[in-house]
Design a protein around this motif. Structure first.
Motif, PDB file in Angstrom:
ATOM      1  N   ILE A 115       0.831  -1.202   0.000  1.00 47.63           N
ATOM      2  CA  ILE A 115       0.000   0.000   0.000  1.00 47.63           C
ATOM      3  C   ILE A 115       0.866   1.252   0.000  1.00 47.63           C
ATOM      4  O   ILE A 115       0.769   2.085  -0.893  1.00 47.63           O
ATOM      5  CB  ILE A 115      -0.952   0.018   1.220  1.00 47.63           C
ATOM      6  N   CYS A 116       1.718   1.384   1.015  1.00 44.91           N
ATOM      7  CA  CYS A 116       2.474   2.637   1.159  1.00 44.91           C
ATOM      8  C   CYS A 116       3.934   2.526   0.730  1.00 44.91           C
ATOM      9  O   CYS A 116       4.615   3.537   0.619  1.00 44.91           O
ATOM     10  CB  CYS A 116       2.390   3.134   2.602  1.00 44.91           C
ATOM     11  N   CYS A 163       0.978   2.444   7.690  1.00 46.41           N
ATOM     12  CA  CYS A 163      -0.342   2.892   7.216  1.00 46.41           C
ATOM     13  C   CYS A 163      -1.530   2.206   7.885  1.00 46.41           C
ATOM     14  O   CYS A 163      -2.664   2.508   7.565  1.00 46.41           O
ATOM     15  CB  CYS A 163      -0.445   2.768   5.691  1.00 46.41           C
ATOM     16  N   ARG A 171      -6.966  -0.621  -1.118  1.00 41.82           N
ATOM     17  CA  ARG A 171      -5.935   0.396  -0.910  1.00 41.82           C
ATOM     18  C   ARG A 171      -4.722   0.185  -1.801  1.00 41.82           C
ATOM     19  O   ARG A 171      -4.140   1.155  -2.299  1.00 41.82           O
ATOM     20  CB  ARG A 171      -5.533   0.421   0.561  1.00 41.82           C
ATOM     21  N   THR A 229      -4.580  -1.261  -4.774  1.00 48.27           N
ATOM     22  CA  THR A 229      -4.877  -1.067  -6.191  1.00 48.27           C
ATOM     23  C   THR A 229      -5.448   0.305  -6.501  1.00 48.27           C
ATOM     24  O   THR A 229      -5.458   0.721  -7.656  1.00 48.27           O
ATOM     25  CB  THR A 229      -5.891  -2.118  -6.689  1.00 48.27           C
ATOM     26  N   GLY A 230      -5.980   0.977  -5.487  1.00 45.99           N
ATOM     27  CA  GLY A 230      -6.616   2.274  -5.704  1.00 45.99           C
ATOM     28  C   GLY A 230      -8.029   2.163  -6.262  1.00 45.99           C
ATOM     29  O   GLY A 230      -8.611   3.161  -6.687  1.00 45.99           O
ATOM     30  N   LEU A 231      -8.595   0.952  -6.261  1.00 42.62           N
ATOM     31  CA  LEU A 231      -9.940   0.753  -6.797  1.00 42.62           C
ATOM     32  C   LEU A 231     -11.033   1.354  -5.909  1.00 42.62           C
ATOM     33  O   LEU A 231     -12.111   1.663  -6.395  1.00 42.62           O
ATOM     34  CB  LEU A 231     -10.237  -0.746  -6.959  1.00 42.62           C
ATOM     35  N   GLY A 232     -10.753   1.456  -4.636  1.00 45.98           N
ATOM     36  CA  GLY A 232     -11.785   1.883  -3.707  1.00 45.98           C
ATOM     37  C   GLY A 232     -12.566   0.676  -3.216  1.00 45.98           C
ATOM     38  O   GLY A 232     -12.551  -0.390  -3.830  1.00 45.98           O
ATOM     39  N   THR A 273     -13.860  -2.710  -5.388  1.00 43.98           N
ATOM     40  CA  THR A 273     -13.151  -3.921  -4.987  1.00 43.98           C
ATOM     41  C   THR A 273     -14.136  -5.026  -4.636  1.00 43.98           C
ATOM     42  O   THR A 273     -13.960  -6.176  -5.049  1.00 43.98           O
ATOM     43  CB  THR A 273     -12.213  -3.639  -3.795  1.00 43.98           C
TER      44      THR A 273
END
Length: 107
Positions: free
Chosen positions: A47-48, A70, A81, A83-86, A90
């Protein structure tokens, strides 16, 4: 009183968690999360990106993770988180990918 939409969303999430139990590593790989970060404690966080701070706990086969930078969460949260898909997208993608598990009767 909860709305019908809220109750339906909760049911979808619970179904995804039930179907994904025991399949999280494969699901993480299918979303492009590096297996090396999941292999042992104190890996680079997907993630981070913090080195040596991420561990996949997964003791209850629910994809639980912790990052000392994080935070922590479950498998759905990790995919959302990383992938940034939300969260909502997801859950939808997991439903699609897990439809074969349900169809085979392994749920």
């Amino acid at each position: 009183m909860y709305s019908r939409a809220a109750v339906g969303a909760f049911g979808r999430i619970q179904t995804v968690k039930r179907l994904a139990k025991g399949h999280w590593r494969g699901l993480f790989a299918s979303f492009g999360i590096d297996a090396a970060s999941l292999s042992s404690p104190n890996q680079t966080c997907p993630i981070c990106g913090s080195a040596g701070r991420f561990s996949l706990i997964n003791t209850r086969s629910d994809g639980t993770y912790v990052c000392r930078c994080c935070g922590r969460g479950d498998g759905i949260d990790l995919i959302a988180r990383a992938t940034g898909l939300g969260f909502t997208r997801t859950v939808g993608e997991l439903e699609r990918r897990l439809s074969g598990v349900r169809a085979r009767g392994k749920a």
